[in-house]
Design an enzyme around this catalytic site. Sequence first.
Site, PDB file in Angstrom:
ATOM      1  N   LYS A 244       0.820  -1.291  -0.159  1.00 24.90           N
ATOM      2  CA  LYS A 244      -0.020  -0.097   0.007  1.00 24.90           C
ATOM      3  C   LYS A 244       1.069   1.175   0.010  1.00 24.90           C
ATOM      4  O   LYS A 244       1.862   1.384   0.781  1.00 24.90           O
ATOM      5  CB  LYS A 244      -0.823   0.027   1.400  1.00 24.90           C
TER       6      LYS A 244
ATOM      7  N   GLN B 286       7.546   4.161   3.683  1.00 23.21           N
ATOM      8  CA  GLN B 286       5.888   3.608   3.805  1.00 23.21           C
ATOM      9  C   GLN B 286       5.821   2.363   4.769  1.00 23.21           C
ATOM     10  O   GLN B 286       4.610   2.311   5.428  1.00 23.21           O
ATOM     11  CB  GLN B 286       5.455   3.333   2.439  1.00 23.21           C
TER      12      GLN B 286
ATOM     13  N   LYS C 190       5.524   3.608   8.231  1.00 17.16           N
ATOM     14  CA  LYS C 190       4.305   4.491   8.431  1.00 17.16           C
ATOM     15  C   LYS C 190       3.130   3.518   8.233  1.00 17.16           C
ATOM     16  O   LYS C 190       2.269   3.873   9.376  1.00 17.16           O
ATOM     17  CB  LYS C 190       4.488   5.456   7.193  1.00 17.16           C
TER      18      LYS C 190
ATOM     19  N   LYS D 289       5.341   1.605  -3.438  1.00 16.50           N
ATOM     20  CA  LYS D 289       5.360   3.029  -3.607  1.00 16.50           C
ATOM     21  C   LYS D 289       5.452   2.896  -5.183  1.00 16.50           C
ATOM     22  O   LYS D 289       6.089   2.047  -5.847  1.00 16.50           O
ATOM     23  CB  LYS D 289       6.148   3.926  -3.306  1.00 16.50           C
TER      24      LYS D 289
ATOM     25  N   ASP E 110      -0.305  10.813  -4.603  1.00 16.78           N
ATOM     26  CA  ASP E 110       0.821  11.454  -4.194  1.00 16.78           C
ATOM     27  C   ASP E 110       1.069  12.622  -5.109  1.00 16.78           C
ATOM     28  O   ASP E 110       0.309  13.306  -5.699  1.00 16.78           O
ATOM     29  CB  ASP E 110       2.266  10.487  -4.131  1.00 16.78           C
TER      30      ASP E 110
ATOM     31  N   THR F 211      -4.427  13.509   5.021  1.00 18.32           N
ATOM     32  CA  THR F 211      -2.696  13.705   5.242  1.00 18.32           C
ATOM     33  C   THR F 211      -2.728  15.285   5.999  1.00 18.32           C
ATOM     34  O   THR F 211      -2.017  15.385   7.262  1.00 18.32           O
ATOM     35  CB  THR F 211      -2.090  13.848   4.131  1.00 18.32           C
TER      36      THR F 211
ATOM     37  N   ASN G 287      -2.544  19.396  -2.077  1.00 16.82           N
ATOM     38  CA  ASN G 287      -3.340  18.562  -1.298  1.00 16.82           C
ATOM     39  C   ASN G 287      -3.191  18.565   0.233  1.00 16.82           C
ATOM     40  O   ASN G 287      -3.817  19.230   0.954  1.00 16.82           O
ATOM     41  CB  ASN G 287      -3.236  17.038  -1.485  1.00 16.82           C
TER      42      ASN G 287
ATOM     43  N   SER H 230      -6.735   5.985   3.789  1.00 16.65           N
ATOM     44  CA  SER H 230      -6.670   4.874   2.882  1.00 16.65           C
ATOM     45  C   SER H 230      -6.987   3.576   3.087  1.00 16.65           C
ATOM     46  O   SER H 230      -7.904   2.819   2.732  1.00 16.65           O
ATOM     47  CB  SER H 230      -5.327   5.211   2.196  1.00 16.65           C
TER      48      SER H 230
HETATM   49  P1  NDP Z   1       0.646  17.912  -4.580  1.00 12.64           P
HETATM   50  O1  NDP Z   1       1.027  17.594  -5.897  1.00 12.64           O
HETATM   51  O2  NDP Z   1      -0.892  18.042  -4.039  1.00 12.64           O
HETATM   52  O3  NDP Z   1       1.348  19.265  -4.126  1.00 12.64           O
HETATM   53  C1  NDP Z   1       2.635  19.265  -3.848  1.00 12.64           C
HETATM   54  C2  NDP Z   1       2.832  20.861  -3.722  1.00 12.64           C
HETATM   55  O4  NDP Z   1       4.509  20.966  -3.512  1.00 12.64           O
HETATM   56  C3  NDP Z   1       2.666  21.778  -4.572  1.00 12.64           C
HETATM   57  O5  NDP Z   1       2.463  23.119  -4.082  1.00 12.64           O
HETATM   58  C4  NDP Z   1       4.035  21.581  -5.480  1.00 12.64           C
HETATM   59  O6  NDP Z   1       4.163  22.972  -6.163  1.00 12.64           O
HETATM   60  C5  NDP Z   1       5.019  21.561  -4.328  1.00 12.64           C
HETATM   61  N1  NDP Z   1       6.202  20.813  -5.030  1.00 12.64           N
HETATM   62  C6  NDP Z   1       6.224  19.634  -5.287  1.00 12.64           C
HETATM   63  N2  NDP Z   1       7.403  19.383  -5.768  1.00 12.64           N
HETATM   64  C7  NDP Z   1       8.366  20.410  -5.518  1.00 12.64           C
HETATM   65  C8  NDP Z   1       9.590  20.626  -5.492  1.00 12.64           C
HETATM   66  N3  NDP Z   1      10.497  19.867  -5.934  1.00 12.64           N
HETATM   67  N4  NDP Z   1      10.376  21.902  -4.983  1.00 12.64           N
HETATM   68  C9  NDP Z   1       9.389  22.970  -4.298  1.00 12.64           C
HETATM   69  N5  NDP Z   1       7.931  22.661  -4.280  1.00 12.64           N
HETATM   70  C10 NDP Z   1       7.695  21.390  -4.817  1.00 12.64           C
HETATM   71  O7  NDP Z   1       1.066  16.790  -3.391  1.00 12.64           O
HETATM   72  P2  NDP Z   1       0.596  16.378  -2.165  1.00 12.64           P
HETATM   73  O8  NDP Z   1       0.200  17.503  -1.280  1.00 12.64           O
HETATM   74  O9  NDP Z   1      -0.227  15.297  -1.953  1.00 12.64           O
HETATM   75  O10 NDP Z   1       2.105  15.971  -1.502  1.00 12.64           O
HETATM   76  C11 NDP Z   1       2.965  16.803  -0.802  1.00 12.64           C
HETATM   77  C12 NDP Z   1       4.060  15.722   0.060  1.00 12.64           C
HETATM   78  O11 NDP Z   1       3.225  15.373   1.130  1.00 12.64           O
HETATM   79  C13 NDP Z   1       4.743  14.992  -0.613  1.00 12.64           C
HETATM   80  O12 NDP Z   1       6.167  14.875   0.052  1.00 12.64           O
HETATM   81  C14 NDP Z   1       4.138  13.792  -0.166  1.00 12.64           C
HETATM   82  O13 NDP Z   1       4.948  12.633  -0.617  1.00 12.64           O
HETATM   83  C15 NDP Z   1       3.687  13.879   0.927  1.00 12.64           C
HETATM   84  N6  NDP Z   1       2.398  12.912   1.440  1.00 12.64           N
HETATM   85  C16 NDP Z   1       1.439  13.138   0.506  1.00 12.64           C
HETATM   86  C17 NDP Z   1       0.151  12.238   1.076  1.00 12.64           C
HETATM   87  C18 NDP Z   1      -1.198  12.566   0.507  1.00 12.64           C
HETATM   88  O14 NDP Z   1      -2.060  11.919   0.906  1.00 12.64           O
HETATM   89  N7  NDP Z   1      -1.145  13.124  -0.792  1.00 12.64           N
HETATM   90  C19 NDP Z   1       0.356  11.331   2.063  1.00 12.64           C
HETATM   91  C20 NDP Z   1       1.516  11.309   2.875  1.00 12.64           C
HETATM   92  C21 NDP Z   1       2.663  12.103   2.487  1.00 12.64           C
HETATM   93  P3  NDP Z   1       3.851  22.998  -7.521  1.00 12.64           P
HETATM   94  O15 NDP Z   1       2.439  23.352  -7.621  1.00 12.64           O
HETATM   95  O16 NDP Z   1       4.642  24.293  -8.177  1.00 12.64           O
HETATM   96  O17 NDP Z   1       3.956  21.740  -8.364  1.00 12.64           O
END
Ligand code: NDP
Length: 446
Positions: free
Chosen positions: A90, A111, A114, A126, A166, A209, A240, A378
């Site tokens: 998962k 993961q 976690k 993943k 993600d 999250t 997100n 999830s």
């Molecule tokens: P999204 O794609 O919804 O959002 C990602 C955000 O981070 C955007 O604002 C993006 O900017 C920014 N970002 C992405 N890459 C970079 C980078 N290289 N440098 C600077 N900013 C960056 O993703 P999520 O919110 O789902 O995920 C965010 C984090 O949370 C990740 O690390 C993910 O692994 C972790 N996570 C997510 C979960 C989930 O349920 N979604 C669960 C657990 C952890 P831009 O819009 O410019 O791309």
Amino acid sequence: MDPRVEQFMAQVKAKNPGEAEFHQAVMEVAESLIPFIEENPRYKHAKILERMTEPERVILFRVPWIDDKGEVQINKGYRIEMSSAIGPYKGGLRFHPTVNLGILKFLAFEQVYKNSLTTLSMGGGKGGSDFDPKGKSDNEVMKFCQSFMTELSRHVGANTDIPAGDIGVGGREIGFLFGQYKRLRNEFTGVLTGKGVDWGGSLIRPEATGYGTVYFAEEMLKTRGDSMKGKVVTISGSGNVAQFATEKANDLGAKVVALSDSSGFIYDPNGIDAEKLAYVMELKNVRRGRIEEYAEKYGVEYYAGEKPWGIKCDVALPCATENEVNEEKAETLVKNGCFVVAEGANMPSTPGAIEVYLKNKILYGLGKAANAGGVAVSGLEMSQNSLRLRWTREEVDERLHNIMIEIHKTCLKYGTEDDGFINYVKGANIGGFVKVADSMLAQGIV
Ligand code: NDP
């Protein structure tokens, strides 16, 4: 460094050359676990940690698709099936141009711990692709998702491997992936989580999250007789996790003053209230625009190419991506009075930054504990799919909240040091390890 950790890491690096993020994730865990394993030789003899650093299976595939101009495009597709010791694989799918094997192995490795911490029965995995959804039409995203799932469908299933979202994979992508799986297999099953609520999704999954990260921060603050109320909060990202962390921080009476994206950050000293957050959600989720537009709309400062860690705050929530807080930025945060860091993102702090947090004894909740709320819900979505029923928003939120409280208790159990300081790194790593390790011992050498 402990010579035993050094020796272990030399082997990991030799076996997995060039995978810097994977080395970093394993090292953080090895530093907590190797002393613990020495005290518990049954884990040592069965080479549990060595086995946990080798994925059970790695699937690599070609993803060909045709763009709107009629040109053939080719991306790489991956699924890392890391551990099925305590349940089916998962973990999310990431679509981002930086995706490579080392990054996905680090994420799959984290993961496993976690998922174990959530108290639910889920193994770790993943996957993803170097496909960049930015600037693509809905039609192109659909074409890509259909091609990606055509191959992935051979390897996943409701009782085998259940991907989720993600970075770059949100409700739209999950919909296209689910549609193609259903079409290929002629079955309506819970093969993905993060589905729309009308077709098997769970209420509160999008929020989980971000909400969970803030619930975890609140638990950490309680250990010092404090709470989120009145705290000034900086958040990175505006996707997100960042959006719903903002929402929950507001609910608990905090003031969020910064959000970012990969181009820069905005600083709004008056706070990003519900109305402004609704604007961010529309900007990012519907128009897929840049955070800079927030600064223009609300007349606040925008800092191009920078991260928000120089802004004075009490609580910092990194919610964007890995390695976004380095040692120097961590020093700045602490110097400015920040005493809580809870990670919505996976591995956003470098080893140097973590050292700064621990040296200064601030409340540091690492990602595998603080952001486990997403995968926890999830897991609840999987339960609802199996039962073929849907729990209310309140029921799911309460379960999520309780799971975050349980994760925090596990961290206290394994991470409280002699002077009373709670080392959440140690707590989460050992707490996540024990259940998986004991299951591996019971299941023999597989
Ligand atoms: P999204 O794609 O919804 O959002 C990602 C955000 O981070 C955007 O604002 C993006 O900017 C920014 N970002 C992405 N890459 C970079 C980078 N290289 N440098 C600077 N900013 C960056 O993703 P999520 O919110 O789902 O995920 C965010 C984090 O949370 C990740 O690390 C993910 O692994 C972790 N996570 C997510 C979960 C989930 O349920 N979604 C669960 C657990 C952890 P831009 O819009 O410019 O791309």
